[in-house]
Design a protein around this motif. Structure first.
Motif, PDB file in Angstrom:
ATOM      1  N   GLU A   1     -20.583 -35.747   9.794  1.00 51.10           N
ATOM      2  CA  GLU A   1     -19.910 -37.030   9.975  1.00 51.10           C
ATOM      3  C   GLU A   1     -20.913 -38.186   9.927  1.00 51.10           C
ATOM      4  OE1 GLU A   1     -17.425 -37.196  13.380  1.00 51.10           O
ATOM      5  OE2 GLU A   1     -16.117 -35.540  12.744  1.00 51.10           O
ATOM      6  N   ILE A   2     -22.068 -37.989  10.550  1.00 51.78           N
ATOM      7  CA  ILE A   2     -23.087 -39.042  10.517  1.00 51.78           C
ATOM      8  C   ILE A   2     -23.609 -39.223   9.100  1.00 51.78           C
ATOM      9  CG2 ILE A   2     -25.377 -39.731  11.330  1.00 51.78           C
ATOM     10  CD1 ILE A   2     -24.782 -38.288  13.944  1.00 51.78           C
ATOM     11  N   LEU A   3     -23.863 -38.113   8.393  1.00 55.19           N
ATOM     12  CA  LEU A   3     -24.344 -38.215   7.025  1.00 55.19           C
ATOM     13  C   LEU A   3     -23.316 -38.902   6.127  1.00 55.19           C
ATOM     14  CD1 LEU A   3     -26.048 -34.742   6.442  1.00 55.19           C
ATOM     15  CD2 LEU A   3     -27.165 -36.969   6.711  1.00 55.19           C
ATOM     16  N   MET A   4     -22.053 -38.570   6.325  1.00 54.11           N
ATOM     17  CA  MET A   4     -20.994 -39.191   5.530  1.00 54.11           C
ATOM     18  C   MET A   4     -20.981 -40.706   5.756  1.00 54.11           C
ATOM     19  SD  MET A   4     -18.511 -38.617   3.385  1.00 54.11           S
ATOM     20  CE  MET A   4     -17.031 -39.438   2.775  1.00 54.11           C
ATOM     21  N   ASP A   5     -21.141 -41.123   7.014  1.00 58.83           N
ATOM     22  CA  ASP A   5     -21.125 -42.558   7.309  1.00 58.83           C
ATOM     23  C   ASP A   5     -22.368 -43.247   6.768  1.00 58.83           C
ATOM     24  OD1 ASP A   5     -20.023 -44.922   8.857  1.00 58.83           O
ATOM     25  OD2 ASP A   5     -22.022 -44.754   9.715  1.00 58.83           O
ATOM     26  N   GLU A   6     -23.539 -42.657   6.973  1.00 57.80           N
ATOM     27  CA  GLU A   6     -24.802 -43.269   6.545  1.00 57.80           C
ATOM     28  C   GLU A   6     -24.897 -43.385   5.028  1.00 57.80           C
ATOM     29  OE1 GLU A   6     -27.669 -44.526   7.929  1.00 57.80           O
ATOM     30  OE2 GLU A   6     -26.695 -44.573   9.885  1.00 57.80           O
ATOM     31  N   VAL A   7     -24.400 -42.381   4.336  1.00 60.35           N
ATOM     32  CA  VAL A   7     -24.626 -42.310   2.890  1.00 60.35           C
ATOM     33  C   VAL A   7     -23.440 -42.852   2.095  1.00 60.35           C
ATOM     34  CG1 VAL A   7     -25.066 -40.732   0.965  1.00 60.35           C
ATOM     35  CG2 VAL A   7     -26.198 -40.363   3.172  1.00 60.35           C
ATOM     36  N   ILE A   8     -22.254 -42.347   2.354  1.00 59.53           N
ATOM     37  CA  ILE A   8     -21.090 -42.677   1.514  1.00 59.53           C
ATOM     38  C   ILE A   8     -20.338 -43.897   2.040  1.00 59.53           C
ATOM     39  CG2 ILE A   8     -18.944 -41.840   0.524  1.00 59.53           C
ATOM     40  CD1 ILE A   8     -21.514 -40.490  -0.541  1.00 59.53           C
ATOM     41  N   VAL A   9     -19.920 -43.863   3.310  1.00 56.58           N
ATOM     42  CA  VAL A   9     -19.109 -44.958   3.851  1.00 56.58           C
ATOM     43  C   VAL A   9     -19.895 -46.266   3.825  1.00 56.58           C
ATOM     44  CG1 VAL A   9     -17.843 -45.820   5.852  1.00 56.58           C
ATOM     45  CG2 VAL A   9     -17.759 -43.379   5.269  1.00 56.58           C
ATOM     46  N   ALA A  10     -21.151 -46.223   4.268  1.00 56.43           N
ATOM     47  CA  ALA A  10     -21.966 -47.442   4.298  1.00 56.43           C
ATOM     48  C   ALA A  10     -22.174 -48.009   2.901  1.00 56.43           C
ATOM     49  CB  ALA A  10     -23.308 -47.149   4.957  1.00 56.43           C
ATOM     50  N   THR A  11     -22.385 -47.133   1.926  1.00 55.72           N
ATOM     51  CA  THR A  11     -22.599 -47.607   0.556  1.00 55.72           C
ATOM     52  C   THR A  11     -21.317 -48.174  -0.029  1.00 55.72           C
ATOM     53  OG1 THR A  11     -24.360 -45.969   0.271  1.00 55.72           O
ATOM     54  CG2 THR A  11     -23.442 -46.950  -1.727  1.00 55.72           C
ATOM     55  N   GLN A  12     -20.187 -47.563   0.290  1.00 57.51           N
ATOM     56  CA  GLN A  12     -18.907 -48.099  -0.168  1.00 57.51           C
ATOM     57  C   GLN A  12     -18.648 -49.471   0.445  1.00 57.51           C
ATOM     58  OE1 GLN A  12     -16.309 -44.863   0.960  1.00 57.51           O
ATOM     59  NE2 GLN A  12     -16.475 -43.862  -1.047  1.00 57.51           N
TER      60      GLN A  12
END
Length: 285
Positions: free
Chosen positions: A182-193
């Motif tokens: 979940e943290i990786l998803m937020d740091e990498v994908i959600v934040a970039t989106q």
């Protein structure tokens, strides 16, 4: 980057080594040109400024000297053109890309106008939280010299001018030490989106914070591939060999003295070894 790399005596030694080995280097380059296997070099910078110098800052004059030398000896191309050459299986021209990490406001005083004015392509990787909040990076705070990051408006203006804006996580964390999906998803994908929505442009590339082998994470490679990103950048110094898939792009420090740049990019045999070692050790999902 170790400040010792800026010592004039070391620069002179590096220059002497490069000049002494230049016949061998030229022979290797000529051989690579004939075979169509000239590797692609990618440089990354952080901050171009004449004030508050630190190990990740290069002066305006130093940066312009590097750009002039690169322009005289290489094709300076975009990341997507570099990938096209890498994936094509043949490249007969010395090729280099320019990139920036983090997103410092000072870059807009000299470096960014210089590159845009000279129509030199480059990619600019930014962290979402620092761009949105205007808060300085922790590594600068720890040194007692907080520095201003680029604003959303500045990043949007760069993107509108044709600069390739890339993702660099939400908070500049060491992703190699994070295993919570979940943290990786937020740091990498959600934040970039989020960053993409703020600037109104698609973000196609991502650069690992810190970028050494120990800072990489196989789960991040998989996330980016699964979400349609074009490529990912590391930072441990190596050429990008022709005929590979070009998704993982390796880079050299551009914040160094020009002697190091000239040495690394002119067929330094140690850099091919770095590449081969890195690929052998790359974390595979």
């Amino acid at each position: 980057m170790d400040p010792a790399l800026r010592h004039p005596a070391k620069s002179r030694l590096i220059d002497a080594w490069r000049i002494a080995t230049s016949p061998w280097r030229q022979m290797q380059l000529n051989r690579a040109k004939r075979a169509g296997t000239v590797p692609v070099g990618i440089l990354f910078y952080h901050r171009v400024s004449d004030s508050s110098s630190n190990p990740w800052t290069i002066s305006s004059n130093g940066f312009e000297k590097q750009v002039n030398w690169l322009n005289d000896h290489f094709d300076i191309v975009s990341l997507d053109e570099a990938q096209r050459r890498i994936r094509s299986g043949t490249n007969s021209v010395p090729t280099v890309c320019l990139t920036f990490d983090d997103g410092y406001a000072d870059n807009c005083s000299f470096a960014v106008p210089l590159l845009i004015g000279r129509q030199i392509p480059f990619a600019y990787f930014v962290t979402t939280w620092h761009t949105k909040s205007g808060r300085p990076f922790e590594h600068d705070v720890q040194r007692g010299c907080p520095l201003q990051p680029n604003s959303v408006e500045a990043i949007r203006a760069m993107a509108d001018a044709g600069v390739e804006i890339g993702g660099h996580s939400r908070q500049h964390l060491d992703l190699g030490q994070i295993h919570d999906p979940e943290i990786l998803m937020d740091e990498v994908i959600v934040a970039t989106q989020e960053m993409s929505e703020l600037i109104g442009h698609r973000i196609r590339y991502f650069a690992f914070p810190f970028g050494q082998i120990e800072n990489l994470n196989s789960a991040v490679f998989k996330l980016l591939r699964d979400h349609g990103f074009e490529g990912i950048c590391s930072a441990y110094g190596g050429w990008n060999e022709i005929g590979t898939d070009g998704f993982h792009l390796q880079r050299f420090h551009g914040d160094s003295e020009i002697a190091y740049i000239k040495n690394w990019l002119t067929m330094d045999p140690r850099k091919r070894h770095v590449w081969q070692t890195a690929i052998a050790e790359e974390l595979v999902p």
